[in-house]
Structures are given as structure tokens and as C-alpha cells.
Design an enzyme around this catalytic site. Structure first.
Site, mmCIF file in Angstrom:
data_model
loop_
_atom_site.group_PDB
_atom_site.id
_atom_site.type_symbol
_atom_site.label_atom_id
_atom_site.label_comp_id
_atom_site.label_asym_id
_atom_site.label_seq_id
_atom_site.Cartn_x
_atom_site.Cartn_y
_atom_site.Cartn_z
ATOM 1 N N GLY A 130 -0.322 -1.714 -5.649
ATOM 2 C CA GLY A 130 -0.385 -0.558 -4.746
ATOM 3 C C GLY A 130 -1.362 0.519 -5.196
ATOM 4 O O GLY A 130 -1.505 1.545 -4.525
ATOM 5 N N LYS A 179 -6.417 -1.730 -5.489
ATOM 6 C CA LYS A 179 -7.409 -2.743 -5.889
ATOM 7 C C LYS A 179 -7.951 -3.521 -4.682
ATOM 8 O O LYS A 179 -9.157 -3.623 -4.487
ATOM 9 C CB LYS A 179 -6.777 -3.756 -6.879
ATOM 10 N N SER A 180 -7.047 -4.085 -3.900
ATOM 11 C CA SER A 180 -7.467 -4.925 -2.771
ATOM 12 C C SER A 180 -8.139 -4.095 -1.689
ATOM 13 O O SER A 180 -9.133 -4.524 -1.088
ATOM 14 C CB SER A 180 -6.259 -5.651 -2.167
ATOM 15 N N SER A 230 -3.487 -7.705 -13.788
ATOM 16 C CA SER A 230 -3.887 -7.958 -15.192
ATOM 17 C C SER A 230 -3.385 -6.842 -16.121
ATOM 18 O O SER A 230 -4.191 -6.079 -16.640
ATOM 19 C CB SER A 230 -5.386 -8.161 -15.328
HETATM 20 P P1 ADP Z 1 -3.195 -3.324 -4.786
HETATM 21 O O1 ADP Z 1 -4.231 -4.324 -4.333
HETATM 22 O O2 ADP Z 1 -3.652 -2.520 -5.973
HETATM 23 O O3 ADP Z 1 -1.845 -3.913 -4.966
HETATM 24 P P2 ADP Z 1 -3.405 -2.379 -2.099
HETATM 25 O O4 ADP Z 1 -4.886 -2.179 -1.937
HETATM 26 O O5 ADP Z 1 -2.799 -3.620 -1.522
HETATM 27 O O6 ADP Z 1 -3.038 -2.245 -3.634
HETATM 28 O O7 ADP Z 1 -2.611 -1.165 -1.503
HETATM 29 C C1 ADP Z 1 -2.995 0.172 -1.719
HETATM 30 C C2 ADP Z 1 -2.351 1.038 -0.647
HETATM 31 O O8 ADP Z 1 -2.626 2.397 -0.926
HETATM 32 C C3 ADP Z 1 -2.904 0.734 0.737
HETATM 33 O O9 ADP Z 1 -1.859 0.840 1.674
HETATM 34 C C4 ADP Z 1 -3.928 1.847 0.924
HETATM 35 O O10 ADP Z 1 -4.118 2.162 2.279
HETATM 36 C C5 ADP Z 1 -3.260 3.003 0.193
HETATM 37 N N1 ADP Z 1 -4.183 4.026 -0.326
HETATM 38 C C6 ADP Z 1 -4.018 5.348 -0.161
HETATM 39 N N2 ADP Z 1 -5.035 6.023 -0.746
HETATM 40 C C7 ADP Z 1 -5.836 5.108 -1.300
HETATM 41 C C8 ADP Z 1 -7.059 5.201 -2.035
HETATM 42 N N3 ADP Z 1 -7.622 6.377 -2.313
HETATM 43 N N4 ADP Z 1 -7.638 4.056 -2.490
HETATM 44 C C9 ADP Z 1 -7.051 2.863 -2.221
HETATM 45 N N5 ADP Z 1 -5.913 2.692 -1.521
HETATM 46 C C10 ADP Z 1 -5.297 3.827 -1.050
#
Ligand code: ADP
Length: 196
Positions: free
Chosen positions: A34, A37-38, A105
Site C-alpha cells: 500500500g 509501488k505498483s 522485499s
Molecule cells: P503497493 O504496490 O505498494 O502495495 P499500491 O500501489 O497497490 O501499493 O497501492 C497504493 C495506494 O495508495 C493506491 O490506492 C494509491 O491510489 C494510493 N496512493 C495515495 N497517494 C499515493 C501516492 N502519493 N503515491 C502512490 N500511491 C498513492
């Protein structure tokens, strides 16, 4: 390497890089679930694609539906998850591809393994957001489940996340927008002469 294995030479990397007009590299996004990254890797892939760059994303969750589908979340399995992903990224980068890996990781030792496999192709990008922020976002509903004890080995809760000590880049997603974070990576690549 076992003595009966004799790897074949492939077309030199340079040929592929000239064909694609870019240099192969691996951007390794790590951070809590969360943290973004993705989302950032996806935004960056679009920007690079629009600029005519050939990218392939290796996303932890996606790989766990196939190549890494037999792995769980114990430290041994996470290490193997990282090893397989890094080995795949190595082949792709050696063929001129810009590879965007997004995997939690969580341990320094896991990332060291990836760095060892990828050597100079490895760029460590720490996607930073604290547990409370990720919990509030909870894009996959995992934090709520973890709170109820329904997720085993949940990173940041019952399995630790070791912050990178000297990452090549830190993207603090509590402060940066997705677009600004992607732009920072682009600037980093430009600085390294990787994608112009
Ligand atoms: P991860 O891949 O690290 O598990 P995700 O990319 O799946 O995380 O999820 C990140 C969540 O946080 C998404 O719902 C995204 O819209 C939200 N978010 C809010 N602010 C940001 C930001 N500045 N950068 C990246 N994601 C963000």
C-alpha cells in the site's frame, strides 16, 4: 554451476539496446504493502511507453499468480520470490528492457540478493509511507484483515520491514503525488543516461 550445464551465448546486449534505442536497467521498488509501488511503477510505465521506451513490469502480486504461485510469505519463500524475480529481470535487462519490479522485499538481505544478481543494473527505490498511512489507504483490504489476524506474516505487523539504508532513490508518498514520484524516477534515469 553444475559441470554438465553449458549455457549458450546469446546475441550481445548492445545489439538489443541499439535496436530498442535504450539501455536495459532494473528499477526495484520496495516498501510496505500500500505504499504505492505498483501505482507509481504503473504511472512510470505509461510515461516511458509514451516516450517510446520499452518497459516490462514485474509486479509481486502478478507474479504470484504464475511464476511464483507456489510461494507463500515465510522468509524462505519471500527470498525465493525475490530470487526468481531478480533472475527474470536480469534476462530482460540483458536484452535491453527497462524492468520495473514492485515487490515488498522487506529485508535488507533479500534486496542484497537482488543487487548481487543484478549488479550494476539494480536501482533500489524505496517507496516510503508509514504503516498508519498504508493502513488508512488499504487498497487491497489487507490491513483490515491483518488487524483481525486473518493474514499470516503480514509485513509491518507480524513480519518486519527493514528500511533500506542507502537506497538510490526515496519516494515519500506521504508527500509526493503519484505524478511527481514518477517524474522523480524519470529525472533519476535521465541523470544516469538510462532513458532520455
Ligand atoms: P503497493 O504496490 O505498494 O502495495 P499500491 O500501489 O497497490 O501499493 O497501492 C497504493 C495506494 O495508495 C493506491 O490506492 C494509491 O491510489 C494510493 N496512493 C495515495 N497517494 C499515493 C501516492 N502519493 N503515491 C502512490 N500511491 C498513492
Amino acid at each position: 554451476m553444475p559441470s554438465d550445464i553449458h549455457p549458450h551465448a546469446t546475441l550481445p546486449r548492445h545489439f538489443k539496446e541499439v535496436l530498442l534505442g535504450q539501455k536495459g536497467c532494473v528499477l526495484w521498488f520496495c516498501g510496505l504493502s500500500g505504499s504505492g509501488k505498483s501505482t507509481i511503477a504503473s504511472a512510470l510505465e505509461q510515461v516511458l511507453h509514451d516516450k517510446g521506451r520499452f518497459c516490462i513490469r514485474l509486479d509481486g502480486d502478478n507474479l504470484r499468480t504464475g511464476l511464483n504461485g507456489n510461494l507463500g510469505f515465510t522468509d524462505d519463500d519471500r527470498l525465493e520470490n525475490v530470487r526468481r524475480t531478480a533472475e527474470l529481470a536480469k534476462i530482460l535487462a540483458a536484452n535491453g528492457v527497462i524492468v520495473l519490479c514492485s515487490l515488498i522485499s522487506p529485508r535488507g538481505a533479500f534486496r542484497d540478493l537482488a543487487r548481487g544478481i543484478l549488479d550494476e543494473d539494480f536501482t533500489e527505490i524505496y517507496v516510503k509511507a508509514d504503516y498508519a498511512t498504508c493502513e488508512a489507504r488499504d487498497p487491497k483490504g489487507l490491513y483490515a484483515k491483518a488487524k483481525d489476524g486473518k493474514v499470516k506474516h503480514f509485513t509491518g505487523r507480524d513480519s518486519s520491514f527493514e528500511e533500506p539504508q542507502e537506497p538510490d532513490l526515496v519516494l515519500d508518498t506521504e508527500k509526493l503525488s503519484v505524478e511527481d514520484a514518477a517524474f522523480e524516477v524519470l529525472e533519476y534515469l535521465r541523470g544516469k543516461g538510462i532513458a532520455l
